[in-house]
Write a protein that holds these residues in place. Structure first.
Motif, PDB file in Angstrom:
ATOM      1  N   UNK A  90      54.054  49.785  58.522  1.00 36.76           N
ATOM      2  CA  UNK A  90      55.737  49.528  58.568  1.00 36.76           C
ATOM      3  C   UNK A  90      55.774  50.009  57.132  1.00 36.76           C
ATOM      4  N   UNK A  91      55.413  49.623  56.706  1.00 38.90           N
ATOM      5  CA  UNK A  91      55.427  50.116  54.781  1.00 38.90           C
ATOM      6  C   UNK A  91      56.323  48.175  54.561  1.00 38.90           C
ATOM      7  N   UNK A  92      57.502  48.564  53.984  1.00 41.00           N
ATOM      8  CA  UNK A  92      57.786  46.901  53.619  1.00 41.00           C
ATOM      9  C   UNK A  92      57.808  46.935  52.709  1.00 41.00           C
ATOM     10  N   UNK A  93      58.774  46.023  52.198  1.00 41.58           N
ATOM     11  CA  UNK A  93      58.807  46.381  50.611  1.00 41.58           C
ATOM     12  C   UNK A  93      56.994  46.128  49.924  1.00 41.58           C
ATOM     13  N   UNK A  94      56.021  45.439  50.479  1.00 39.72           N
ATOM     14  CA  UNK A  94      54.354  45.495  50.230  1.00 39.72           C
ATOM     15  C   UNK A  94      54.225  44.995  51.694  1.00 39.72           C
ATOM     16  N   UNK A  95      52.805  45.854  51.138  1.00 37.71           N
ATOM     17  CA  UNK A  95      51.743  45.555  52.856  1.00 37.71           C
ATOM     18  C   UNK A  95      50.480  44.918  51.912  1.00 37.71           C
ATOM     19  N   UNK A  96      49.537  44.574  52.042  1.00 36.69           N
ATOM     20  CA  UNK A  96      47.981  44.243  51.621  1.00 36.69           C
ATOM     21  C   UNK A  96      47.370  44.845  52.061  1.00 36.69           C
ATOM     22  N   UNK A 188      38.697  44.804  47.574  1.00 41.60           N
ATOM     23  CA  UNK A 188      38.937  45.455  46.921  1.00 41.60           C
ATOM     24  C   UNK A 188      40.366  45.354  47.841  1.00 41.60           C
ATOM     25  N   UNK A 189      41.290  45.183  46.273  1.00 43.74           N
ATOM     26  CA  UNK A 189      42.736  44.064  46.631  1.00 43.74           C
ATOM     27  C   UNK A 189      43.613  45.356  46.500  1.00 43.74           C
ATOM     28  N   UNK A 190      44.734  45.486  46.563  1.00 41.45           N
ATOM     29  CA  UNK A 190      45.534  46.590  46.207  1.00 41.45           C
ATOM     30  C   UNK A 190      47.077  46.134  47.051  1.00 41.45           C
ATOM     31  N   UNK A 191      47.923  46.630  46.222  1.00 38.82           N
ATOM     32  CA  UNK A 191      49.107  45.980  46.808  1.00 38.82           C
ATOM     33  C   UNK A 191      50.225  47.571  46.698  1.00 38.82           C
ATOM     34  N   UNK A 192      50.131  47.538  48.325  1.00 36.42           N
ATOM     35  CA  UNK A 192      50.584  48.737  48.757  1.00 36.42           C
ATOM     36  C   UNK A 192      52.332  48.985  48.348  1.00 36.42           C
ATOM     37  N   UNK A 193      53.343  49.233  47.307  1.00 37.37           N
ATOM     38  CA  UNK A 193      55.038  48.703  47.302  1.00 37.37           C
ATOM     39  C   UNK A 193      55.708  49.385  47.498  1.00 37.37           C
ATOM     40  N   UNK A 289      60.510  60.714  56.120  1.00 40.31           N
ATOM     41  CA  UNK A 289      59.622  59.784  55.795  1.00 40.31           C
ATOM     42  C   UNK A 289      59.642  60.036  54.220  1.00 40.31           C
ATOM     43  N   UNK A 290      60.760  59.368  53.706  1.00 39.53           N
ATOM     44  CA  UNK A 290      61.106  59.232  52.801  1.00 39.53           C
ATOM     45  C   UNK A 290      60.741  58.080  51.438  1.00 39.53           C
ATOM     46  N   UNK A 291      60.387  58.044  51.126  1.00 31.99           N
ATOM     47  CA  UNK A 291      59.461  56.939  49.982  1.00 31.99           C
ATOM     48  C   UNK A 291      58.657  57.040  48.850  1.00 31.99           C
ATOM     49  N   UNK A 292      58.837  56.344  48.070  1.00 31.39           N
ATOM     50  CA  UNK A 292      58.267  56.324  46.481  1.00 31.39           C
ATOM     51  C   UNK A 292      57.299  54.681  47.109  1.00 31.39           C
ATOM     52  N   UNK A 293      55.567  55.108  46.519  1.00 29.47           N
ATOM     53  CA  UNK A 293      55.129  53.730  46.383  1.00 29.47           C
ATOM     54  C   UNK A 293      54.573  53.364  45.290  1.00 29.47           C
ATOM     55  N   UNK A 294      54.248  52.187  44.725  1.00 27.27           N
ATOM     56  CA  UNK A 294      53.957  51.861  43.522  1.00 27.27           C
ATOM     57  C   UNK A 294      52.859  51.236  43.881  1.00 27.27           C
TER      58      UNK A 294
END
Length: 350
Positions: A90-96, A188-193, A289-294
């Motif tokens: 669902x995206x969100x501000x971030x998912x782990x 492995x750990x990534x913050x999908x913001x 699907x309009x998004x930028x992820x950092x």
């Protein structure tokens, strides 16, 4: 305003700030436990049943975060079934993403690793929320523990604290990962913001201390000129993924910021490149699907198979602990945005 002055104006700080446990009661999010945190102009929701990831972020009532087509979701039976995960991301501000895979689904030695890993849908244990005075600071805090484990195998524990001080315009995530086995383990750990409309709009731009950038694949490489600024939504447009090499200060700290000049504010992410040496940008300008992820990470976007082939998989020692920190700070005006641009120039030596 100090504590005494605030208490003269308010009978309860809940008038200004609170951490409030809630339960969603409809759709695929039915039964989802969460904490709604209000901190003055800042409001966010942390999902207790999904790794304490932050689902929504607003500033002065303006939505900042991205929510994908499936909308707010609780845990589903298909969450960790390969690419079926696309029905619940669902995206969100971030998912782990993690703790043993951060990218596409794969299989190694008969072990399946689902898309973006399992930890993002793991519910919190020992979950708590609090709001309290610490000297002159009114602190809003959410804590919990998530475990990724299986019989005869991995036993990794992620202890998360989300902290925000009233009036700061900032939320901090402090994660401690512990290997509770006598064997070395992959980690492995990534913050999908993820940032979405109306904060993300045509002209929204990135402020990155990027020394070098390349596309993940040929399509992204062909659109290398696009990475800095959002465009209008485009029907049927394919996503782009960029890999950045970021500059850092003497202590290893770096940042990424995203700015909407028309709205007059931005958001800055700060993180430690000593433990998160990789940084990826995900850009989808596709209509709907309009998004930028950092994405600060301890592993590459090329994924688990890449690190296995290269012999570069990050390992955590038996019974060891590692700490990861990420903060989101609202850049409230042109002056704060300008200071962040100066920080970029300083890191790049401009």
């Amino acid at each position: 305003m100090n504590k005494i002055d605030l208490l003269k104006y308010t009978g309860t700080m809940q008038q200004l700030a609170y951490a409030r446990n809630v339960t969603v009661q409809e759709g695929r999010a039915n039964g989802l436990r969460a904490v709604e945190v209000k901190n003055g102009d800042l409001r966010f929701i942390a999902m207790a049943d999904k790794c304490l990831d932050v689902a929504e972020l607003e500033y002065k009532g303006i939505n900042i975060s991205f929510t994908s087509k499936p909308g707010l979701n609780g845990r589903n039976h298909f969450d960790t079934h390969g690419e079926e995960a696309l029905r619940s991301i669902m995206g969100g501000l971030f998912f782990t993403c993690g703790l043993q895979n951060i990218c596409g689904p794969c299989e190694t030695d008969g072990v399946e690793y689902p898309m973006h890993g399992r930890i993002r849908t793991t519910p919190a244990e020992h979950f708590s929320s609090d709001a309290y005075w610490d000297g002159e600071d009114y602190v809003l805090e959410v804590k919990g523990e998530m475990r990724e484990s299986h019989l005869f195998g991995t036993n990794l524990v992620l202890r998360r604290t989300i902290r925000s001080v009233f009036g700061s315009g900032k939320l901090e995530i402090i994660d401690e990962v512990e290997n509770q086995t006598a064997e070395e383990a992959d980690l492995m750990l990534m913050y999908h913001c993820n940032f979405g409309y109306p904060f993300l709009a045509p002209g929204t731009r990135l402020v990155l201390p990027s020394k070098a950038v390349r596309g993940r694949e040929e399509w992204s490489q062909q659109h290398l000129h696009c990475w800095q600024t959002a465009s209008e939504p485009k029907d049927g447009e394919t996503e782009y993924v960029y890999l950045h090499e970021l500059a850092e200060d003497a202590e290893g700290n770096s940042f990424a910021a995203i700015v909407n000049d028309e709205l007059g504010f931005g958001v800055r992410l700060d993180f430690d490149r000593k433990v998160q040496p990789y940084f990826m940008e995900w850009m989808s300008m596709k209509s709907g699907d309009y998004v930028i992820g950092l994405e600060p990470s301890n592993s590459s976007v090329y994924g688990r198979k890449y690190h296995e082939a290269q012999g570069t998989m990050h390992k955590i020692a038996p019974f060891a602990k590692e700490t990861y920190r990420l903060s989101f700070t609202i850049l409230k005006d042109a002056e704060e945005i300008a200071r962040t641009e100066e920080d970029r120039a300083a890191l790049l030596g401009d």
